[in-house]
Write a protein that holds these residues in place. Structure first.
Motif, PDB file in Angstrom:
ATOM      1  N   GLY A   1      34.070  -2.302 -43.043  1.00  0.00           N
ATOM      2  CA  GLY A   1      33.366  -1.034 -42.875  1.00  0.00           C
ATOM      3  C   GLY A   1      32.027  -1.171 -42.184  1.00  0.00           C
ATOM      4  O   GLY A   1      31.535  -0.215 -41.575  1.00  0.00           O
ATOM      5  N   ASP A   2      31.419  -2.353 -42.262  1.00  0.00           N
ATOM      6  CA  ASP A   2      30.109  -2.590 -41.632  1.00  0.00           C
ATOM      7  C   ASP A   2      30.206  -2.916 -40.147  1.00  0.00           C
ATOM      8  O   ASP A   2      29.185  -2.921 -39.444  1.00  0.00           O
ATOM      9  N   LEU A   3      31.403  -3.231 -39.649  1.00  0.00           N
ATOM     10  CA  LEU A   3      31.541  -3.747 -38.297  1.00  0.00           C
ATOM     11  C   LEU A   3      31.235  -2.689 -37.244  1.00  0.00           C
ATOM     12  O   LEU A   3      31.562  -1.510 -37.416  1.00  0.00           O
ATOM     13  N   GLU A   4      30.635  -3.128 -36.163  1.00  0.00           N
ATOM     14  CA  GLU A   4      30.328  -2.236 -35.040  1.00  0.00           C
ATOM     15  C   GLU A   4      31.565  -2.075 -34.164  1.00  0.00           C
ATOM     16  O   GLU A   4      32.103  -3.065 -33.659  1.00  0.00           O
ATOM     17  N   PRO A   5      32.032  -0.844 -33.956  1.00  0.00           N
ATOM     18  CA  PRO A   5      33.252  -0.649 -33.164  1.00  0.00           C
ATOM     19  C   PRO A   5      32.975  -0.732 -31.673  1.00  0.00           C
ATOM     20  O   PRO A   5      31.827  -0.766 -31.216  1.00  0.00           O
TER      21      PRO A   5
ATOM     22  N   HIS B   1      40.932   5.087 -54.862  1.00  0.00           N
ATOM     23  CA  HIS B   1      39.740   5.741 -54.314  1.00  0.00           C
ATOM     24  C   HIS B   1      39.489   5.225 -52.906  1.00  0.00           C
ATOM     25  O   HIS B   1      39.511   4.015 -52.663  1.00  0.00           O
ATOM     26  N   LEU B   2      39.287   6.137 -51.965  1.00  0.00           N
ATOM     27  CA  LEU B   2      38.879   5.777 -50.613  1.00  0.00           C
ATOM     28  C   LEU B   2      37.398   6.082 -50.476  1.00  0.00           C
ATOM     29  O   LEU B   2      37.000   7.253 -50.471  1.00  0.00           O
ATOM     30  N   PRO B   3      36.555   5.050 -50.392  1.00  0.00           N
ATOM     31  CA  PRO B   3      35.121   5.310 -50.286  1.00  0.00           C
ATOM     32  C   PRO B   3      34.799   6.234 -49.107  1.00  0.00           C
ATOM     33  O   PRO B   3      35.409   6.143 -48.037  1.00  0.00           O
ATOM     34  N   ARG B   4      33.853   7.112 -49.347  1.00  0.00           N
ATOM     35  CA  ARG B   4      33.497   8.102 -48.326  1.00  0.00           C
ATOM     36  C   ARG B   4      33.104   7.437 -47.011  1.00  0.00           C
ATOM     37  O   ARG B   4      33.455   7.932 -45.931  1.00  0.00           O
TER      38      ARG B   4
ATOM     39  N   GLN C   1      39.596   7.732 -39.320  1.00  0.00           N
ATOM     40  CA  GLN C   1      39.700   8.659 -38.194  1.00  0.00           C
ATOM     41  C   GLN C   1      39.542   7.942 -36.848  1.00  0.00           C
ATOM     42  O   GLN C   1      40.293   8.199 -35.901  1.00  0.00           O
ATOM     43  N   SER C   2      38.567   7.053 -36.767  1.00  0.00           N
ATOM     44  CA  SER C   2      38.323   6.369 -35.493  1.00  0.00           C
ATOM     45  C   SER C   2      39.487   5.451 -35.121  1.00  0.00           C
ATOM     46  O   SER C   2      39.885   5.383 -33.942  1.00  0.00           O
ATOM     47  N   GLN C   3      40.068   4.754 -36.099  1.00  0.00           N
ATOM     48  CA  GLN C   3      41.174   3.848 -35.803  1.00  0.00           C
ATOM     49  C   GLN C   3      42.435   4.623 -35.430  1.00  0.00           C
ATOM     50  O   GLN C   3      43.185   4.232 -34.527  1.00  0.00           O
TER      51      GLN C   3
ATOM     52  N   ILE D   1      46.228  11.677 -48.887  1.00  0.00           N
ATOM     53  CA  ILE D   1      45.389  11.380 -50.059  1.00  0.00           C
ATOM     54  C   ILE D   1      44.098  12.190 -50.009  1.00  0.00           C
ATOM     55  O   ILE D   1      43.585  12.646 -51.041  1.00  0.00           O
ATOM     56  N   ARG D   2      43.594  12.422 -48.801  1.00  0.00           N
ATOM     57  CA  ARG D   2      42.370  13.204 -48.611  1.00  0.00           C
ATOM     58  C   ARG D   2      42.640  14.720 -48.605  1.00  0.00           C
ATOM     59  O   ARG D   2      41.718  15.511 -48.415  1.00  0.00           O
ATOM     60  N   ASP D   3      43.898  15.115 -48.775  1.00  0.00           N
ATOM     61  CA  ASP D   3      44.292  16.531 -48.736  1.00  0.00           C
ATOM     62  C   ASP D   3      44.000  17.173 -47.396  1.00  0.00           C
ATOM     63  O   ASP D   3      43.684  18.365 -47.317  1.00  0.00           O
ATOM     64  N   ASP D   4      44.113  16.386 -46.318  1.00  0.00           N
ATOM     65  CA  ASP D   4      43.932  16.926 -44.968  1.00  0.00           C
ATOM     66  C   ASP D   4      45.310  17.038 -44.328  1.00  0.00           C
ATOM     67  O   ASP D   4      45.778  16.143 -43.619  1.00  0.00           O
ATOM     68  N   ASP D   5      45.995  18.132 -44.616  1.00  0.00           N
ATOM     69  CA  ASP D   5      47.375  18.300 -44.165  1.00  0.00           C
ATOM     70  C   ASP D   5      47.492  18.378 -42.650  1.00  0.00           C
ATOM     71  O   ASP D   5      48.495  17.936 -42.070  1.00  0.00           O
TER      72      ASP D   5
END
Length: 619
Positions: free
Chosen positions: A316-320, A386-389, A396-398, A443-447
């Motif tokens: 999560g810390d990595l620069e894309p 749990h998916l950390p915020r 989304q980016s991947q 899981i995020r309820d984003d249908d």
């Protein structure tokens, strides 16, 4: 070079030590032939592994080079070596020591929450005369910056401590023996009678702190034994005949973990050859994003959720990249630039050149990276509930990057340095990316996103089944060939097709029958693949372990169990695996120890254990 005349020990004969900041390789004769300070990817201070003049550190009986027995202290990465000399018996303990954390680590600063135990930044070695009377020698000859700069030694205070300096580095040698300096070498010799003990230690700790005496040195080794056993006790390892290799693999994976950031190095070393005397020599002291999913699978299977959490936070810390995707590999501190250079002054292991520092594949296009990240995120989310915020933007980016890239050719999972191709394994991992992204969106309820990503996953799946399967119903290496590639076993491992599907069964059997040497699996046939390199390579151990898993998934349990038994028999004397196995001479090749090989072992063993357990339930 004939193995019987080579001055280099066999790769598999090295012992691996770790303090989760750096690691050492110890040869059978008691010489530390590889140690980079203060971290895995720093320049070597002892590099005899790659050139017999690049630095070594021996502590053992004088004039005797072949030990009687070598073993790990059970449940640890601490080594014991027993020596039988004409005049007595000697026992040596070697450890990169761990102790209770006493404050911030200024040597290798942490970005993860500190643990109760951490590295002492010490290599501690003790000897004890068990019987008779014998002479012990210490020969410490560092050569800094991958052998370029001999040490300049300075005696400190008395004749029991000396500082070695070179290439901007300094460490301290301490011992209860009397030290003498000869050019770039520190030496000591001492006669021990039955019951006598002695120690030596290298320190790169703050203030160059060292053990005060042999009792202090032994206490540090004892604390390290306790650390490893306490850590291993947290792992969930079934009571099964496969328990010992699972435990050794777990200890090896933990030993290849860089505690300050949570990253895992692919291997301890650089430039150990994939082909004897050849050019297939790479620097593996970095974190490959493709390894993330295999790492998470193994850690969660072993119930090592703390390590899994640290690793995901590192990701999560990595620069894309500018497209939002991640590079295929990063430094253990998260750095992006891994520019490759060669050290032409080094002769290489058994003449295998060039010796490389850095890895030029870091900026390659490899479309499998998105699937590795998203499969890891789904594994971690399912485990933790749990998916950390902070990780949702990474999802989304991947997914966005995978959607944009999956139609494009790339260099493939094996980082071929030839022409980009439409590799089937890359398409498979593109499907994994969007399939897992859709499940995470649910899981995020984003249908809306779930539906969008599911549609793309279905499109990729249809493309693979249309273009990635040969006329005989077997997965191709890439769309323009009928050549086989072991990476297509990922179709089984990631659930692209069920084990009952005829295309999956045919692919697994074709690889088992046609892409093997004496039963061990090749990545691909080099004469059928444009990988930009010359020469052949050995069989790949990860691919052989993948085949175990794939055979199990298509219902070939007898073949799966038989292959796993063969793979376990070729482990190193200490239970370790390199990257490859050279069938003709029955020896390990490539960087060592190799995380990927041990991760695949854990996955394969878990399949066999599950099958055995289910069989018992059905009785």
């Amino acid at each position: 070079m004939n193995a019987t005349t080579s001055p280099f020990p066999r790769i598999a004969d090295y012992a691996f030590l770790s303090d989760c900041h750096t690691g050492a390789l110890v040869a059978p004769d008691g010489s530390v032939d590889w140690l980079c300070l203060p971290a895995f990817d720093a320049p070597s201070s002892f590099g005899n592994l790659l050139d017999r003049g690049a630095g070594s550190f021996r502590f053992g009986p004088y004039g005797i080079n072949v030990p009687t027995e070598r073993a790990y202290v059970p449940g640890t990465n601490v080594m014991t070596t027993a020596w039988h000399t004409p005049r007595g018996w000697l026992l040596v303990h070697d450890a990169l020591t761990m102790g209770k954390r006493r404050g911030p680590d200024t040597i290798t600063p942490h970005t993860r929450p500190p643990a109760d135990f951490d590295a002492d930044h010490l290599l501690v070695r003790t000897v004890e005369c068990l019987e008779g009377e014998l002479e012990v020698e210490l020969v410490c000859e560092p050569a800094f910056d991958y052998g370029r700069e001999p040490a300049e030694w300075t005696i400190v205070g008395d004749d029991h401590r000396a500082d070695a300096c070179g290439a901007g580095q300094t460490f301290r040698l301490a011992t209860d023996m009397l030290i003498g300096i000869e050019g770039g070498t520190a030496r000591a010799r001492h006669v021990l009678a039955k019951g006598d003990k002695a120690f030596c230690a290298l320190s790169w700790a703050e203030g160059l702190a060292t053990p005060a005496d042999v009792e202090d040195a032994q206490a540090r080794i004892d604390a390290t034994v306790q650390f490893w056993r306490s850590w291993l006790s947290r792992a969930r390892i079934p009571d099964h005949p496969l328990r010992p290799p699972l435990e050794r693999s777990a200890l090896t994976i933990k030993g290849l973990t860089y505690m300050p950031t949570g990253a895992t190095v692919a291997a301890l070393t650089t430039s150990l050859p994939e082909a004897p005397g050849g050019e297939r020599n790479w620097d593996y002291r970095y974190t490959w994003i493709r390894d993330t999913t295999f790492t998470l699978q193994a850690l969660h299977y072993l119930n090592l959720d703390w390590e899994a959490g640290d690793f995901m936070q590192f990701v999560g810390d990595l620069e894309p990249n500018s497209d939002g995707g991640l590079q295929i590999m990063y430094g253990i501190d998260g750095r992006r630039d891994l520019t490759e250079s060669t050290r032409d002054d080094l002769g290489g292991y058994e003449g295998a050149r060039p010796v490389r520092v850095g890895n030029g594949a870091f900026d390659q296009r490899q479309n499998d990276v998105y699937g590795a990240v998203l499969d890891s995120l789904l594994l971690h989310t399912a485990r933790s509930k749990h998916l950390p915020r902070r990780l949702w933007p990474l999802v989304q980016s991947q997914a966005t990057a995978a959607t944009a890239a999956w139609r494009d050719p790339d260099q493939g999972i094996w980082e071929a340095r030839g022409k980009p191709q439409h590799y089937v394994s890359s398409k498979l991992m593109g499907w994994v990316a969007l399939d897992r992204a859709a499940k995470l969106a649910t899981i995020r309820d984003d249908d809306k996103l779930a539906s969008q990503w599911r549609t793309t996953a279905d499109e990729i799946r249809a493309d693979i089944l249309e273009n990635g399967v040969s006329e005989r119903g077997v997965f191709r290496q890439h769309y323009d060939t009928d050549a086989l590639d072991a990476s297509t076993l990922l179709a089984a491992l990631f659930g692209f097709l069920p084990g009952s599907d005829e295309r999956m069964r045919k692919t697994v059997n074709a690889i088992a029958d046609e892409l093997t040497e004496n039963g061990y699996v090749l990545r691909y046939k080099v004469d059928e693949t444009d990988d930009g390199l010359s020469g052949k390579e050995g069989t790949f151990l990860i691919c052989s372990f993948w085949l175990v898993s794939a055979l199990a998934m298509v219902g070939e349990m007898d073949r799966a169990s038989g292959l796993l038994e063969r793979l376990l028999r070729i482990a190193s004397p200490l239970g370790l695996y390199a990257e490859e196995f050279e069938v003709d001479r029955a020896r390990h090749l490539g960087n060592f120890p190799q995380a990927f090989s041990h991760l695949a072992l854990i996955q394969a063993a878990s399949r066999i254990i599950l099958s055995d357990f289910m069989g018992e339930l059905s009785l």
